[in-house]
Design a protein around this motif. Structure first.
Motif, PDB file in Angstrom:
ATOM      1  N   ALA A 109       0.813  -1.227   0.000  1.00 60.05           N
ATOM      2  CA  ALA A 109       0.000   0.000   0.000  1.00 60.05           C
ATOM      3  C   ALA A 109       0.840   1.269   0.000  1.00 60.05           C
ATOM      4  O   ALA A 109       0.292   2.367  -0.073  1.00 60.05           O
ATOM      5  CB  ALA A 109      -0.913  -0.002   1.222  1.00 60.05           C
ATOM      6  N   VAL A 137       0.019   3.159   5.095  1.00 61.13           N
ATOM      7  CA  VAL A 137      -1.418   3.088   5.356  1.00 61.13           C
ATOM      8  C   VAL A 137      -1.861   4.323   6.117  1.00 61.13           C
ATOM      9  O   VAL A 137      -1.055   5.003   6.750  1.00 61.13           O
ATOM     10  CB  VAL A 137      -1.784   1.822   6.171  1.00 61.13           C
ATOM     11  CG1 VAL A 137      -1.456   0.564   5.397  1.00 61.13           C
ATOM     12  CG2 VAL A 137      -1.061   1.816   7.515  1.00 61.13           C
ATOM     13  N   ASN A 138      -3.147   4.611   6.032  1.00 57.20           N
ATOM     14  CA  ASN A 138      -3.690   5.730   6.802  1.00 57.20           C
ATOM     15  C   ASN A 138      -5.004   5.312   7.459  1.00 57.20           C
ATOM     16  O   ASN A 138      -5.530   4.223   7.203  1.00 57.20           O
ATOM     17  CB  ASN A 138      -3.879   6.971   5.923  1.00 57.20           C
ATOM     18  CG  ASN A 138      -4.826   6.711   4.771  1.00 57.20           C
ATOM     19  OD1 ASN A 138      -6.018   6.487   4.987  1.00 57.20           O
ATOM     20  ND2 ASN A 138      -4.316   6.740   3.533  1.00 57.20           N
ATOM     21  N   ASP A 193      -8.024   6.032   7.072  1.00 66.86           N
ATOM     22  CA  ASP A 193      -9.203   5.784   6.237  1.00 66.86           C
ATOM     23  C   ASP A 193      -9.165   4.434   5.521  1.00 66.86           C
ATOM     24  O   ASP A 193     -10.174   3.996   4.967  1.00 66.86           O
ATOM     25  CB  ASP A 193      -9.347   6.898   5.185  1.00 66.86           C
ATOM     26  CG  ASP A 193      -9.771   8.214   5.800  1.00 66.86           C
ATOM     27  OD1 ASP A 193     -10.418   8.176   6.857  1.00 66.86           O
ATOM     28  OD2 ASP A 193      -9.440   9.269   5.228  1.00 66.86           O
ATOM     29  N   ASP A 194      -8.003   3.795   5.512  1.00 64.45           N
ATOM     30  CA  ASP A 194      -7.901   2.492   4.861  1.00 64.45           C
ATOM     31  C   ASP A 194      -8.637   1.427   5.675  1.00 64.45           C
ATOM     32  O   ASP A 194      -8.840   1.580   6.882  1.00 64.45           O
ATOM     33  CB  ASP A 194      -6.433   2.087   4.711  1.00 64.45           C
ATOM     34  CG  ASP A 194      -5.687   2.924   3.696  1.00 64.45           C
ATOM     35  OD1 ASP A 194      -6.328   3.446   2.768  1.00 64.45           O
ATOM     36  OD2 ASP A 194      -4.453   3.074   3.839  1.00 64.45           O
ATOM     37  N   SER A 195      -9.019   0.348   5.010  1.00 68.74           N
ATOM     38  CA  SER A 195      -9.664  -0.776   5.690  1.00 68.74           C
ATOM     39  C   SER A 195      -9.028  -2.078   5.213  1.00 68.74           C
ATOM     40  O   SER A 195      -8.418  -2.127   4.141  1.00 68.74           O
ATOM     41  CB  SER A 195     -11.166  -0.779   5.417  1.00 68.74           C
ATOM     42  OG  SER A 195     -11.424  -0.814   4.022  1.00 68.74           O
ATOM     43  N   ILE A 235      -5.624   0.551  12.027  1.00 65.92           N
ATOM     44  CA  ILE A 235      -6.817   0.607  11.176  1.00 65.92           C
ATOM     45  C   ILE A 235      -8.000   0.042  11.953  1.00 65.92           C
ATOM     46  O   ILE A 235      -7.915  -1.051  12.523  1.00 65.92           O
ATOM     47  CB  ILE A 235      -6.588  -0.191   9.873  1.00 65.92           C
ATOM     48  CG1 ILE A 235      -5.514   0.501   9.025  1.00 65.92           C
ATOM     49  CG2 ILE A 235      -7.884  -0.338   9.082  1.00 65.92           C
ATOM     50  CD1 ILE A 235      -5.154  -0.257   7.765  1.00 65.92           C
ATOM     51  N   ALA A 269     -16.270   1.183   3.675  1.00 68.19           N
ATOM     52  CA  ALA A 269     -14.943   1.784   3.556  1.00 68.19           C
ATOM     53  C   ALA A 269     -15.000   3.262   3.178  1.00 68.19           C
ATOM     54  O   ALA A 269     -15.752   3.654   2.286  1.00 68.19           O
ATOM     55  CB  ALA A 269     -14.117   1.016   2.528  1.00 68.19           C
ATOM     56  N   GLY A 328     -11.907   4.828   2.583  1.00 69.36           N
ATOM     57  CA  GLY A 328     -10.752   4.961   1.699  1.00 69.36           C
ATOM     58  C   GLY A 328     -10.482   3.666   0.966  1.00 69.36           C
ATOM     59  O   GLY A 328     -11.401   2.971   0.530  1.00 69.36           O
ATOM     60  N   ARG A 329      -9.215   3.324   0.867  1.00 67.78           N
ATOM     61  CA  ARG A 329      -8.838   2.106   0.157  1.00 67.78           C
ATOM     62  C   ARG A 329      -9.220   0.844   0.942  1.00 67.78           C
ATOM     63  O   ARG A 329      -9.227   0.847   2.170  1.00 67.78           O
ATOM     64  CB  ARG A 329      -7.331   2.070  -0.077  1.00 67.78           C
ATOM     65  CG  ARG A 329      -6.799   3.159  -0.982  1.00 67.78           C
ATOM     66  CD  ARG A 329      -5.285   3.066  -1.080  1.00 67.78           C
ATOM     67  NE  ARG A 329      -4.662   3.215   0.249  1.00 67.78           N
ATOM     68  CZ  ARG A 329      -3.345   3.089   0.469  1.00 67.78           C
ATOM     69  NH1 ARG A 329      -2.523   2.806  -0.529  1.00 67.78           N
ATOM     70  NH2 ARG A 329      -2.854   3.253   1.680  1.00 67.78           N
ATOM     71  N   ILE A 369      -7.760  -2.850   1.523  1.00 69.17           N
ATOM     72  CA  ILE A 369      -6.560  -3.663   1.352  1.00 69.17           C
ATOM     73  C   ILE A 369      -6.929  -5.106   1.674  1.00 69.17           C
ATOM     74  O   ILE A 369      -7.304  -5.425   2.811  1.00 69.17           O
ATOM     75  CB  ILE A 369      -5.426  -3.184   2.274  1.00 69.17           C
ATOM     76  CG1 ILE A 369      -5.111  -1.706   2.014  1.00 69.17           C
ATOM     77  CG2 ILE A 369      -4.180  -4.041   2.063  1.00 69.17           C
ATOM     78  CD1 ILE A 369      -4.205  -1.088   3.074  1.00 69.17           C
TER      79      ILE A 369
END
Length: 250
Positions: A120, A123-124, A126-128, A158, A184, A186-187, A189
């Motif tokens: 990725a 990661v931040n 907002d990612d899931s 996360i 989600a 954001g992104r 994963i």
């Protein structure tokens, strides 16, 4: 004379079978043992009986069975012991012992964390995460994945983490993808909790690619065996100690 019999799951995928055999060849090259043989539970030759008999023909008096299984479920508790039982009866003079499945380990979760961050590019919040297991009817599998889910959530920071399965348990992959995609921000994963490539990984990849084509921000990580720590764990199962050249890198 001591022997090591490695037992993989097996796959219809030629790519997956070749990858598993290459992985085991690398392990064998790192271990100083006179007799080491590769076998598979199903779908890929050589099967367990052939691998066992090869050990016997090479002079084994003691065989340590190393199952390449991430978690303790039906294959570990029933299928492999059922395959070994008639072989032990045929060769009662040979001592047979079986190592544990890998289980939920902090270093495996650390390795997956590295895989996620590498894939990725960081990661931040907002990612899931969607963790995709092989699946089993064994209820303890759900407990194991609950631990895996919490461990990865804590390591990656996360909060939105779901688990789904490819067979024998619910929710299945399609449901899992739909559920997490609806939540989600954001992104997404996707983490295939699998050791090697094969038809199951292909199913995950196809589902992710389909959603990517629809414009969704979704990616997937590599399989676990691509991280060096998995080899190290197998070697530790064989030798009873951490390998001198153990390292945490790809």
């Amino acid at each position: 004379m001591k022997a090591i019999l490695y037992i993989g799951h097996g796959t219809r995928s030629k790519e997956g079978a070749a990858e598993a055999k290459q992985f085991l060849s690398s392990v064998i090259n790192r271990i100083d043992a006179p007799i080491q043989e590769i076998s598979f539970l199903e779908l890929t030759k050589p099967f367990i009986d052939e691998g066992f008999e090869r050990c016997v023909k090479r002079g084994a008096t003691e065989i340590t069975v190393i199952p390449l299984l991430l978690l303790s479920a039906g294959h570990f508790k029933e299928d492999i012991p059922n395959e070994l039982a008639p072989l032990q009866k045929k060769h009662p003079h040979i001592q047979v012992k079986m190592a544990d499945a890998f289980g939920v380990q902090g270093r495996i979760l650390d390795a997956i964390t590295e895989l996620v961050k590498d894939t990725a590019k960081g990661v931040n919040i907002d990612d899931s995460l969607l963790i995709v297991g092989r699946g089993s009817s064994d209820p303890l599998i759900h407990e194991a994945f609950a631990q895996i889910k919490k461990g990865l959530a804590d390591r990656l920071g996360i909060s939105l983490v779901h688990v789904c399965y490819l067979a024998a348990a619910t929710p299945r992959l399609k449901e899992g993808l739909e559920a997490i995609s609806n939540e989600a921000a954001g992104r997404v994963i996707v983490i295939p909790y699998l050791l090697f490539a094969g038809l199951l990984l292909d199913e995950v990849m196809e589902s992710v690619h389909h959603r990517q084509q629809q414009g969704q921000a979704i990616i997937y990580t590599d399989v676990l065996s691509r991280h060096r720590v998995i080899q190290d764990i197998v070697i530790e199962r064989v030798t009873g100690k951490e390998p001198a050249d153990a390292a945490s890198y790809y």
